[in-house]
Structure formats: structure tokens, C-alpha cells
Scaffold this active site. Structure first.
Site, short mmCIF file in Angstrom:
data_model
loop_
_atom_site.label_atom_id
_atom_site.label_comp_id
_atom_site.label_asym_id
_atom_site.label_seq_id
_atom_site.Cartn_x
_atom_site.Cartn_y
_atom_site.Cartn_z
CG HIS A 193 -6.50 -3.02 10.48
ND1 HIS A 193 -5.20 -2.59 10.58
CD2 HIS A 193 -6.49 -4.01 9.55
CE1 HIS A 193 -4.43 -3.30 9.76
NE2 HIS A 193 -5.19 -4.17 9.13
NE ARG A 196 -2.21 -1.16 3.60
CZ ARG A 196 -1.64 -0.36 4.49
NH1 ARG A 196 -1.73 0.95 4.38
NH2 ARG A 196 -0.98 -0.85 5.52
CB SER A 213 -0.22 -3.50 8.17
OG SER A 213 -1.39 -2.75 7.93
CE1 TYR A 273 1.95 -7.20 -4.06
CE2 TYR A 273 1.06 -6.34 -2.01
CZ TYR A 273 1.77 -7.31 -2.70
OH TYR A 273 2.28 -8.39 -2.03
CB CYS A 333 1.47 -6.18 14.13
SG CYS A 333 2.60 -4.85 13.70
CG ASP A 382 -6.90 -7.15 7.28
OD1 ASP A 382 -5.91 -6.94 7.99
OD2 ASP A 382 -7.22 -6.43 6.32
NE ARG A 398 0.29 -8.32 2.67
CZ ARG A 398 -0.23 -8.00 3.84
NH1 ARG A 398 -1.32 -8.59 4.27
NH2 ARG A 398 0.35 -7.08 4.60
CE LYS A 404 -6.31 -3.81 4.99
NZ LYS A 404 -5.82 -3.97 6.34
P1 GTP Z 1 -1.95 -7.46 7.71
O1 GTP Z 1 -2.47 -8.53 6.83
O2 GTP Z 1 -0.88 -6.65 7.06
O3 GTP Z 1 -3.01 -6.57 8.28
O4 GTP Z 1 -1.14 -8.14 8.91
P2 GTP Z 1 -1.42 -9.18 10.08
O5 GTP Z 1 -1.57 -8.40 11.35
O6 GTP Z 1 -2.47 -10.15 9.74
O7 GTP Z 1 -0.01 -9.90 10.15
P3 GTP Z 1 0.40 -11.44 10.26
O8 GTP Z 1 -0.43 -12.22 11.23
O9 GTP Z 1 0.47 -11.99 8.90
O10 GTP Z 1 1.86 -11.31 10.92
C1 GTP Z 1 2.95 -10.89 10.24
C2 GTP Z 1 4.25 -11.24 10.94
O11 GTP Z 1 4.17 -11.22 12.38
C3 GTP Z 1 4.75 -12.62 10.56
O12 GTP Z 1 6.06 -12.51 10.11
C4 GTP Z 1 4.69 -13.40 11.85
O13 GTP Z 1 5.68 -14.39 11.92
C5 GTP Z 1 4.85 -12.32 12.92
N1 GTP Z 1 4.21 -12.73 14.20
C6 GTP Z 1 2.91 -13.04 14.38
N2 GTP Z 1 2.66 -13.43 15.65
C7 GTP Z 1 3.85 -13.35 16.31
C8 GTP Z 1 4.26 -13.61 17.66
O14 GTP Z 1 3.46 -13.99 18.52
N3 GTP Z 1 5.57 -13.39 17.96
C9 GTP Z 1 6.48 -12.97 17.02
N4 GTP Z 1 7.72 -12.77 17.41
N5 GTP Z 1 6.12 -12.72 15.73
C10 GTP Z 1 4.84 -12.90 15.39
C1 SPV Z 2 -2.57 -4.33 5.56
O1 SPV Z 2 -1.61 -3.70 5.08
O2 SPV Z 2 -3.04 -4.06 6.69
C2 SPV Z 2 -3.19 -5.43 4.80
C3 SPV Z 2 -2.74 -5.66 3.43
O3 SPV Z 2 -4.06 -6.10 5.33
S1 SPV Z 2 -3.51 -4.61 2.26
O4 SPV Z 2 -4.79 -5.22 1.89
O5 SPV Z 2 -2.64 -4.50 1.10
O6 SPV Z 2 -3.75 -3.32 2.84
MN MN Z 3 -4.55 -5.40 7.39
#
Ligand code: GTP
Ligand code: SPV
Ligand code: MN
Length: 626
Positions: free
Chosen positions: A268, A100, A290, A239, A292, A315, A407, A248
Site C-alpha cells: 500500500h 470500505r 488510508s 463503493y 494519510c 496507492d 473521492r 485492494k
Molecule cells: P487513500 O487513497 O485512502 O489510500 O489515502 P492517501 O494516503 O492517498 O491520502 P491523501 O493523500 O488523499 O490524504 C488525505 C488527507 O491527508 C487530506 O485531507 C490531506 O489534506 C491530508 N494531508 C496530506 N498530507 C498532509 C500533510 O503533510 N500535513 C497535513 N496536516 N495533512 C496532510
Molecule cells: C484506501 O482506503 O486505502 C483507498 C480507497 O485507497 S479504497 O480503494 O476504497 O480502498
Molecule cells: Mn489506499
């Protein structure tokens, strides 16, 4: 039927289309004024953008398969080895179009104050003129797809519909996974349901005979929201959130404005059902910025015996007060657009299982056998790969094989632990806020009440990730994990949260917690094992809801008694545990100063309830330091 019951019991399956299938891509001739309005709008967009063809998407499998086959023929998708990854494809974006673009994202509200200091504001009249210029002829040489979509089950009481036009087949196949697309939505439009207009062009018109690129896009990008007319116009990027406008742009930025006006929340947040060893059921929503950990927590496999988690969403959550005084939530999406790197057997086995097939991967690496790989999928990298840009790669390379924001796009129904009723609304018992914080923020802290919880939400900060452009690792404020997604003035959004809370039955409002899986020791390592072991924090939260465990008071909220945490089977050294919950009054006083500076950017618009919370925090910190 009471509102709460109607939330839970609505029919969630698409009904039959309005009439027997249309021929491939044909314009539907269903009668009615509302359909005329839609057809006129599509004609206007086509007249402006001048595509070679207009294709009305019916959402059928035959149509989807034909479009995917054509994308493979044209080199836009690589078909993966069907024995290893059936029905799956790899897309490689242009290296300049990988996340984004927050700097190019605009809220074009009539008044600048309604966008607020955290958004890029643009004058709607000027922006419209600009966008009209950019979109003029922008689809030349391409097909313009018309996609009617529903966020939430078609016809569900919390659902909303929209239409996206796009000249990107990649966006089309992504939207088909992420939303409910097709003629069942046209029925809703024909019946007079209001719908949101979203227009997308990659901004790469083709001259006659000009050869296309695998991933067309434009260096000039504009992701523009008109909150008053409920429209989105996105130009130049193919993207993710820049192109899947239902996600979003609509489900957060536009929907947050609709929610403000209608009394609900577009957030979110992931959504899960937690089932304790006594089969008692709880619903939790969690807002993390995002990349996290939302997808991870959404698919949690508890490491403590007896606990189960059912995935509902990863999400976005739409949250509405019910007549019963509770908050009811749905996941408006139909799929996961999840971060690939860091997703492996030891971190998110549920996601690995979800991705067995029928998945579109973007910007991951390709194995010689025709399967995918990314950092963290396995402990050891394969000896030889093709990287996300299509170049040979070995583990000695100086860059990762998969892009950090690569992704997967996959249907939610394919998740092995998806809740059987995942398309329905559920009542929320707890709301979690979190972020990546190497210091200061404890593993878990409970807010003393709703207002304190809103204060905590308004103060979420997190280290930047690769999900948006910017310097990775830099600490930034991301209130409610909504900084890039709130479609109106963030101070008004804080006020809206306070109002929604005030309307709930005091004993039925979800309890609010802050969590942080990412605190590090002075040697830089994570203090908490995370992932499946986050169930130990969920266990404490649920036992707090049940009134089974007490908590100790701290200046920043309620902390667990360490002996109440279930740590059976893991080794967390006592000093790490203490560090995980350490609250340092002097660094927290600095946090409070940063909060004041942040609140000041809103020129007095932050609700008094929150500035009072800040003063109270400072008083508590001062007395605990003395
Ligand atoms: P968006 O789709 O961008 O909104 O992100 P999201 O919040 O769904 O992120 P996602 O769950 O895909 O996490 C992304 C990263 O966080 C990955 O690289 C995971 O390995 C890391 N992660 C998730 N949970 C943990 C945790 O409990 N500990 C650590 N150290 N890393 C974590
Ligand atoms: C984020 O960035 O929080 C996402 C991926 O979930 S996107 O849909 O590209 O914004
Ligand atoms: Mn997101």
C-alpha cells in the site's frame, strides 16, 4: 537481457486487439482453450446470478461513452458543466455505502492460521455456500459486465491480469480508469497467461417493472477473498475498494499472497521519482494508511528550489527483487481514486490541476454552476451548494458539504507531473513508513538497517480516518499501512519482508525511514507545515542516501542534526522543531509495551528478529532514561 534491464525496458503499450472490433458488448469468439475456459466461467456466473444481459467490455471509447450516456439518462451520474469541468460527472452513493467495510471483509483461506489474527477468517466451504446463496439471482433485471483487466502495463514483466464481472456500471467506468481494460487483455488470456477471477454484485436484483435506485446496494455486505484459488467475491457494496476489485482485493490482498509465494511484495505505497538540484534521480516508495497523505506526497511540489518530483503512483506498488540485487517497483494501477476533502491549491495543486476534466467525482458537493466543491478546495465555502446527499447546503449547515471520504477517479496520465515512463519499473532507493501520530513519532527517523526498518514498519500506528468505517481519530495499529489489505497472516508477512531484504545486495537495499507530518503541539496545532514543505524531509533523506549528512543516534533510530534540515523560507519556531524530534523514553516504553501486546496476538509466530529488535529498543530506552 538481465532481469533488471527487462524490468526497465519492457514495451508498455497495449498491442492491437486480437481481431477487428466486436459489435457492442458481444461475446468474443476468439479461439483457444484458455478463451473457452473464460467463456465457461462467465456462463457459470451468469447462470448463477441471472442477469438480463451479459456485456463483454472491449474498452473502446465509443463503448465507454455509450455506457456513460446511459448512466446519465438513468440518473446514476450527473453531468458537470462542460465549460467548467469537461467530460466529468458526479455520482452520489447511497448514504450507507460510503467507504470500505473492513468488518465485512473476509479472508477465506483453508487454514484459519493463514488469515491470522488481524483478518476476519471464514471457512472457504461454508463461505462458498453462503456466497452462492447470496449471488443466486442477484443480478436479475441488470446487465452483467465482463471486464478483462491488467494491473501494470499489458504484457509488462511485473504485470498480472484478471477478469471482473460486475452488475454495476459505476464500477465498470471506475475500473476503466483505474486499470487497463479491454481486448488487449483478452489476447493475454488467449495466450495462456494465468488470470484472477473476481465477481461483484451490488446485491439488488430488480423484479420485472421494479424501479431502480440511483445507487443500488445491499445492507448485507461480504467482501470475500479465496487466497488458495485466487478469487474475489464481493457482494452488497458499490463503493471504492469494495467494488473496484482489481485494487485492494486483487492488487493487495490476493497479490500479497502471490508475492509471498513468488518472492515479491504487494504494498500500500505511493511511488515517486525525486530529482535533486544536480539532476540526480532517486525513487522512493512510501506506505501511509488510508487518507494519510499518499496522494499528497505522490504529487509533491517541492517548496525548496531546484528539486522536482515526478509522480509514478499514489496507492499501490508491486515490488520485486531484480538480478542486480536491488528492489524494482511498478505502480500496477492506471488512475487515482483519491480523497477529495483537503485537496486544494495550497495543499495539492497538482491534484487540482489533474482534475481539470475527464474525472468522475463521488460524494462531493455540487455548485449552482454545475461544478464540484469539497471542504479544502477553496478557503471559503461557496454561499450555496447541493451537498453530497443532494440536499441544499449553506456554510451554516451542521455537516460538511462533501462526505469526508468523497473521492475523485481520474486517469494517472492526466497528472501534469506524471513521470514520462510511469508505467515502467524503477529501482527503489528508499522506503518510507508513516501515519497520523499527534504525539511521540518524530518528523523523520532513519532505520539503522533493513531488520530495524521492518520492525518500524510492523509498528506503524495511525489515527483512524474516514476511509473505512470506525471511529475517526482513534489510534490503531496499521503495520506497513497494510492492516486491512494483507491477504495472509501478518506475522508471516513480517517474515516475508525480512526474507526479501536478506536476498538483496546489502549495499543496494533501499534505506528505510519513518516519517510523521502530523505531530501536534500541546495546543493541538500541527507542528510541521506539511504538504509542499515535506520536500524538506525528502531533501534530508536524499542527502542521507548520498552520504552528505550525518545523523544522531537515538533509541528509536537515527535523527537529523537540526542544522542539516533545509528550513530556508519557512518559519518553524525552535521549540516546535525540538518538539518535532523529541523522543521521550517513558512514552516510548509504553509504545514498546503496546508492541509486545500486539506481537503476542500472533501466538509466537512473529519472527525472532523482530522480538529481538523489541528487546534491543527497550534496552536502549532504559539506558537513555537513566
Ligand atoms: P487513500 O487513497 O485512502 O489510500 O489515502 P492517501 O494516503 O492517498 O491520502 P491523501 O493523500 O488523499 O490524504 C488525505 C488527507 O491527508 C487530506 O485531507 C490531506 O489534506 C491530508 N494531508 C496530506 N498530507 C498532509 C500533510 O503533510 N500535513 C497535513 N496536516 N495533512 C496532510
Ligand atoms: C484506501 O482506503 O486505502 C483507498 C480507497 O485507497 S479504497 O480503494 O476504497 O480502498
Ligand atoms: Mn489506499
Amino acid at each position: 537481457m538481465a532481469l533488471a534491464e527487462s524490468f526497465a525496458a519492457h514495451p508498455n503499450r497495449a498491442e492491437a486487439p486480437l481481431s477487428p472490433a466486436r459489435s457492442f458488448g458481444a461475446r468474443p469468439d476468439y479461439p483457444g482453450e484458455a478463451m473457452d475456459e473464460l467463456r465457461t466461467w462467465v456462463d457459470e456466473i451468469a447462470a448463477l446470478t441471472q442477469p438480463d444481459r451479459v456485456h463483454w467490455v472491449d474498452g473502446s471509447k465509443a463503448e465507454h461513452d455509450a455506457i456513460v450516456d446511459q448512466m446519465v439518462d438513468e440518473g446514476r451520474l450527473i453531468k458537470l458543466n462542460p465549460e467548467l469541468r469537461p467530460g466529468s460527472y458526479l455520482a452520489r452513493s447511497h448514504p450507507s455505502d460510503v467507504a470500505r467495510t473492513e468488518g465485512r471483509t473476509f479472508i477465506a483461506s483453508e487454514r484459519e492460521i493463514d488469515a491470522g489474527p488481524t483478518n476476519n477468517w471464514a471457512d472457504p466451504a461454508e463461505m462458498r455456500e453462503k456466497m452462492t446463496g447470496l449471488f443466486a439471482g442477484s443480478m436479475r433485471g441488470r446487465t452483467m459486465y465482463v471486464l478483462p483487466f491488467s494491473m501494470g502495463a499489458v504484457g509488462g514483466p511485473l504485470s498480472k491480469i484478471g477478469v471482473q464481472v460486475t452488475d454495476s456500471a459505476y464500477a465498470l467506468i471506475s475500473i476503466e480508469v483505474m486499470t487497463r481494460v479491454g481486448d488487449a487483455v483478452l489476447r493475454e488470456i488467449a495466450e495462456g497467461q494465468p488470470w484472477v477471477r473476481t465477481v461483484h454484485s451490488v446485491g439488488a436484483p430488480l423484479a420485472p417493472g421494479q424501479e431502480d435506485e440511483a445507487w443500488p446496494c445491499n445492507d448485507d455486505k461480504y467482501i470475500v477473498h479465496y487466497p488458495e484459488s485466487l478469487e474475489v467475491w464481493s457482494y452488497g457494496s458499490g463503493y471504492g475498494g469494495n467494488a473496484i476489485l482489481a485494487k485492494k482485493c486483487f492488487a493487495l490482498r490476493i497479490a500479497s499472497v502471490i508475492g509471498r509465494d513468488e518472492g515479491w511484495l504487494a504494498e500500500h505505497m505511493l511511488l515517486i521519482r525525486v530529482i535533486d538540484p544536480n539532476e540526480k534521480v532517486y525513487h522512493l516508495a512510501a506506505a501511509f494508511p488510508s487518507a494519510c497523505g499518499k496522494t499528497n506526497l505522490a504529487m509533491l511540489r517541492p517548496t525548496i528550489p531546484g528539486w522536482r518530483v515526478e509522480t509514478m503512483g499514489d496507492d499501490i506498488a508491486w515490488i520485486r527483487p531484480g538480478e542486480d540485487g536491488r528492489l524494482w517497483a511498478i505502480n500496477p494501477e492506471a488512475g487515482f481514486f483519491g480523497v477529495a476533502p483537503g485537496t486544494g491549491e495550497s495543499t495539492n495543486v497538482t491534484a487540482v490541476e489533474t482534475l481539470w476534466g475527464n474525472t468522475v467525482f463521488t460524494n462531493v458537493a455540487l455548485t449552482p454552476e454545475g461544478d464540484v466543491w469539497w471542504e479544502g478546495l477553496t478557503d471559503e465555502a461557496p454561499a450555496h451548494l447541493t451537498d453530497w446527499q443532494g440536499n441544499d447546503w449553506t456554510p451554516e449547515a451542521d455537516h460538511p458539504a462533501a462526505h469526508p471520504n468523497s473521492r475523485f477517479t481520474v486517469s494517472a496520465a492526466q497528472c501534469p507531473q506524471i513521470a514520462p515512463d510511469w508505467e515502467d519499473a524503477v529501482p527503489l532507493d528508499a522506503i518510507l513508513f508513516g501515519g497520523r501520530r499527534a504525539t511521540n513519532v518524530p518528523l523523520v527517523v532513519e532505520a539503522t538497517d533493513w531488520t530495524h526498518g521492518v520492525f518500524i514498519g510492523s509498528n506503524i500506528s495511525s489515527e483512524r480516518t474516514a476511509a473505512a468505517e470506525g471511529t475517526v481519530g482513534e489510534l490503531r495499529r496499521d503495520p506497513f499501512a497494510m492492516l486491512p489489505f494483507c491477504g495472509y497472516n501478518m506475522a508471516d508477512y513480517f517474515g516475508h519482508w525480512l526474507r526479501v531484504g536478506a536476498g538483496l545486495r546489502f549495499d543496494r537495499a533501499p534505506r528505510i525511514f519513518q516519517v510523521n507530518w502530523f505531530r501536534r503541539g500541546s495546543d493541538g496545532r500541527f507542528l510541521w507545515p506539511g504538504f509542499g514543505d515535506n520536500s524538506r524531509v525528502i531533501d534530508w533523506i536524499v542527502r542521507r542516501l548520498q552520504g552528505e549528512v550525518g545523523a544522531r543516534v537515538s533509541p528509536i533510530g537515527r535523527l537529523p542534526h537540526l542544522e542539516d534540515l533545509n528550513l530556508d523560507g519557512i518559519e518553524v519556531p525552535q521549540e516546535d522543531l525540538e518538539e518535532l524530534f523529541h523522543v521521550d523514553p517513558s512514552t516510548w516504553a509504553q509504545e514498546a509495551d503496546l508492541t509486545e501486546a500486539f506481537y503476542d496476538t500472533f501466538d509466537g509466530r512473529v519472527p525472532t528478529a523482530l522480538t529481538s529488535e523489541l528487546s534491543a529498543l527497550r534496552t536502549r530506552l532504559a539506558s537513555s532514561a537513566s
